[in-house]
Design a protein around this motif. Sequence first.
Motif, PDB file in Angstrom:
ATOM      1  N   LEU A  13       0.798  -0.890   0.177  1.00  0.00           N
ATOM      2  CA  LEU A  13       0.278  -0.269   0.187  1.00  0.00           C
ATOM      3  C   LEU A  13       0.947   1.620  -0.052  1.00  0.00           C
ATOM      4  O   LEU A  13       0.723   2.065  -0.497  1.00  0.00           O
ATOM      5  CB  LEU A  13      -1.299  -0.179   1.470  1.00  0.00           C
ATOM      6  CG  LEU A  13      -1.877  -1.168   1.130  1.00  0.00           C
ATOM      7  CD1 LEU A  13      -2.922  -1.438   2.943  1.00  0.00           C
ATOM      8  CD2 LEU A  13      -3.283  -0.452   0.576  1.00  0.00           C
ATOM      9  N   PHE A  14       1.982   1.361   0.812  1.00  0.00           N
ATOM     10  CA  PHE A  14       2.634   2.236   0.979  1.00  0.00           C
ATOM     11  C   PHE A  14       3.676   2.192  -0.563  1.00  0.00           C
ATOM     12  O   PHE A  14       3.622   3.741  -1.242  1.00  0.00           O
ATOM     13  CB  PHE A  14       3.766   1.947   2.108  1.00  0.00           C
ATOM     14  CG  PHE A  14       4.371   3.509   2.154  1.00  0.00           C
ATOM     15  CD1 PHE A  14       4.285   4.410   2.496  1.00  0.00           C
ATOM     16  CD2 PHE A  14       5.952   3.308   1.653  1.00  0.00           C
ATOM     17  CE1 PHE A  14       5.652   5.855   2.119  1.00  0.00           C
ATOM     18  CE2 PHE A  14       6.909   4.755   2.271  1.00  0.00           C
ATOM     19  CZ  PHE A  14       6.488   5.907   2.366  1.00  0.00           C
ATOM     20  N   GLY A  15       3.998   1.492  -1.291  1.00  0.00           N
ATOM     21  CA  GLY A  15       4.835   1.304  -2.291  1.00  0.00           C
ATOM     22  C   GLY A  15       3.604   2.222  -3.154  1.00  0.00           C
ATOM     23  O   GLY A  15       4.155   2.655  -4.244  1.00  0.00           O
ATOM     24  N   GLY A  16       2.352   1.747  -3.983  1.00  0.00           N
ATOM     25  CA  GLY A  16       1.726   2.170  -4.551  1.00  0.00           C
ATOM     26  C   GLY A  16       1.234   2.964  -3.800  1.00  0.00           C
ATOM     27  O   GLY A  16       1.216   4.753  -5.100  1.00  0.00           O
ATOM     28  N   MET A  17       0.854   3.978  -2.965  1.00  0.00           N
ATOM     29  CA  MET A  17       1.048   5.138  -2.866  1.00  0.00           C
ATOM     30  C   MET A  17       2.253   5.724  -3.070  1.00  0.00           C
ATOM     31  O   MET A  17       1.897   7.159  -4.097  1.00  0.00           O
ATOM     32  CB  MET A  17       0.092   5.440  -1.483  1.00  0.00           C
ATOM     33  CG  MET A  17       0.432   7.103  -1.046  1.00  0.00           C
ATOM     34  SD  MET A  17       0.244   7.920   0.826  1.00  0.00           S
ATOM     35  CE  MET A  17       1.895   6.890   1.264  1.00  0.00           C
ATOM     36  N   LEU A  18       3.054   6.108  -3.054  1.00  0.00           N
ATOM     37  CA  LEU A  18       4.196   6.703  -3.265  1.00  0.00           C
ATOM     38  C   LEU A  18       4.825   6.376  -4.760  1.00  0.00           C
ATOM     39  O   LEU A  18       4.806   7.375  -5.568  1.00  0.00           O
ATOM     40  CB  LEU A  18       5.544   5.762  -2.650  1.00  0.00           C
ATOM     41  CG  LEU A  18       7.580   6.672  -2.473  1.00  0.00           C
ATOM     42  CD1 LEU A  18       6.931   8.125  -2.030  1.00  0.00           C
ATOM     43  CD2 LEU A  18       8.163   6.052  -1.948  1.00  0.00           C
ATOM     44  N   GLY A  19       4.711   5.304  -5.274  1.00  0.00           N
ATOM     45  CA  GLY A  19       4.889   5.398  -6.291  1.00  0.00           C
ATOM     46  C   GLY A  19       3.731   5.972  -7.462  1.00  0.00           C
ATOM     47  O   GLY A  19       4.278   6.445  -8.711  1.00  0.00           O
ATOM     48  N   ALA A  20       2.385   6.688  -6.934  1.00  0.00           N
ATOM     49  CA  ALA A  20       1.530   6.701  -7.966  1.00  0.00           C
ATOM     50  C   ALA A  20       1.992   8.452  -7.507  1.00  0.00           C
ATOM     51  O   ALA A  20       1.774   9.544  -8.625  1.00  0.00           O
ATOM     52  CB  ALA A  20       0.034   7.132  -7.088  1.00  0.00           C
ATOM     53  N   ILE A  21       2.206   8.467  -6.762  1.00  0.00           N
ATOM     54  CA  ILE A  21       3.154  10.560  -6.761  1.00  0.00           C
ATOM     55  C   ILE A  21       4.120  10.589  -7.891  1.00  0.00           C
ATOM     56  O   ILE A  21       3.965  11.647  -8.466  1.00  0.00           O
ATOM     57  CB  ILE A  21       3.132  10.749  -5.016  1.00  0.00           C
ATOM     58  CG1 ILE A  21       2.471  10.394  -4.260  1.00  0.00           C
ATOM     59  CG2 ILE A  21       3.930  12.132  -5.271  1.00  0.00           C
ATOM     60  CD1 ILE A  21       2.461  11.059  -2.632  1.00  0.00           C
ATOM     61  N   ILE A  22       5.003   9.700  -7.341  1.00  0.00           N
ATOM     62  CA  ILE A  22       6.164  10.056  -8.073  1.00  0.00           C
ATOM     63  C   ILE A  22       6.044   9.962 -10.178  1.00  0.00           C
ATOM     64  O   ILE A  22       6.546   9.968 -10.686  1.00  0.00           O
ATOM     65  CB  ILE A  22       7.499   8.572  -7.985  1.00  0.00           C
ATOM     66  CG1 ILE A  22       8.310   8.999  -6.662  1.00  0.00           C
ATOM     67  CG2 ILE A  22       8.899   9.050  -8.752  1.00  0.00           C
ATOM     68  CD1 ILE A  22       8.530   7.942  -6.222  1.00  0.00           C
ATOM     69  N   GLY A  23       5.259   8.560  -9.774  1.00  0.00           N
ATOM     70  CA  GLY A  23       5.100   8.364 -11.944  1.00  0.00           C
ATOM     71  C   GLY A  23       3.770   8.928 -12.215  1.00  0.00           C
ATOM     72  O   GLY A  23       4.218   9.806 -13.540  1.00  0.00           O
ATOM     73  N   VAL A  24       2.949  10.346 -11.023  1.00  0.00           N
ATOM     74  CA  VAL A  24       2.712  11.222 -11.789  1.00  0.00           C
ATOM     75  C   VAL A  24       3.494  12.915 -12.560  1.00  0.00           C
ATOM     76  O   VAL A  24       3.578  12.986 -13.027  1.00  0.00           O
ATOM     77  CB  VAL A  24       0.965  12.083 -10.911  1.00  0.00           C
ATOM     78  CG1 VAL A  24       1.118  13.059 -11.431  1.00  0.00           C
ATOM     79  CG2 VAL A  24      -0.172  11.747 -10.727  1.00  0.00           C
ATOM     80  N   ILE A  25       4.242  12.827 -11.795  1.00  0.00           N
ATOM     81  CA  ILE A  25       5.561  13.456 -11.241  1.00  0.00           C
ATOM     82  C   ILE A  25       6.379  13.392 -12.699  1.00  0.00           C
ATOM     83  O   ILE A  25       6.476  14.319 -13.441  1.00  0.00           O
ATOM     84  CB  ILE A  25       6.412  13.791 -10.095  1.00  0.00           C
ATOM     85  CG1 ILE A  25       5.625  14.881  -8.856  1.00  0.00           C
ATOM     86  CG2 ILE A  25       8.275  14.780 -10.633  1.00  0.00           C
ATOM     87  CD1 ILE A  25       6.774  14.380  -7.470  1.00  0.00           C
ATOM     88  N   LEU A  26       7.009  11.988 -13.110  1.00  0.00           N
ATOM     89  CA  LEU A  26       7.169  11.782 -13.770  1.00  0.00           C
ATOM     90  C   LEU A  26       6.682  11.904 -15.565  1.00  0.00           C
ATOM     91  O   LEU A  26       7.220  11.846 -16.757  1.00  0.00           O
ATOM     92  CB  LEU A  26       8.205  10.561 -13.904  1.00  0.00           C
ATOM     93  CG  LEU A  26       9.294  10.484 -12.989  1.00  0.00           C
ATOM     94  CD1 LEU A  26       9.302   8.656 -12.524  1.00  0.00           C
ATOM     95  CD2 LEU A  26      10.380  11.064 -13.008  1.00  0.00           C
TER      96      LEU A  26
END
Length: 150
Positions: A13-26
């Motif tokens: 869950l934490f990885g999915g949330m963090l990945g979503a934030i970084i994914g939007v930025i990238l």
Amino acid sequence: MSENNQLYTKSSLFGGMLGAIIGVILGAATGGLSGMWSGIQSMGLLGLVLGTVTGALTGAATVRTAGTTGGVSVGAYTGMALGAFLGLLVGIFIPESFRTSVLALDILILNVIMQGRFEMAVLVGFLLSILGTAVGAWVGGRNLKPRDLK
């Protein structure tokens, strides 16, 4: 629920949330190469989806490889390898129509990175590798339990 299952769930869950934030930025930064607001929005949305999936899978894989003793380095390398693999896999299946629509914009940098299927797969693999490295390092560091060295 056992402690290991809780660690998998929390890390995913934490990885999915963090990945979503970084994914939007990238994704938004990559879409910004088009110089159009619609490119930023569509690539940001794609980054959100791919980032969430990659982040969740990286969180779970980091628990598997690093556990509570591996730390930041093991998590970073796990995320790097998994992100590159997923990125190349996704990059191979990008539709040809997308590539031709990007080439129609006739922007030099986009013409270079979208020249063929190989270049597109390498770009997506690189971006997801960056995302996986960040998520894996963060999850690996978060799960690390200090040892008593006495």
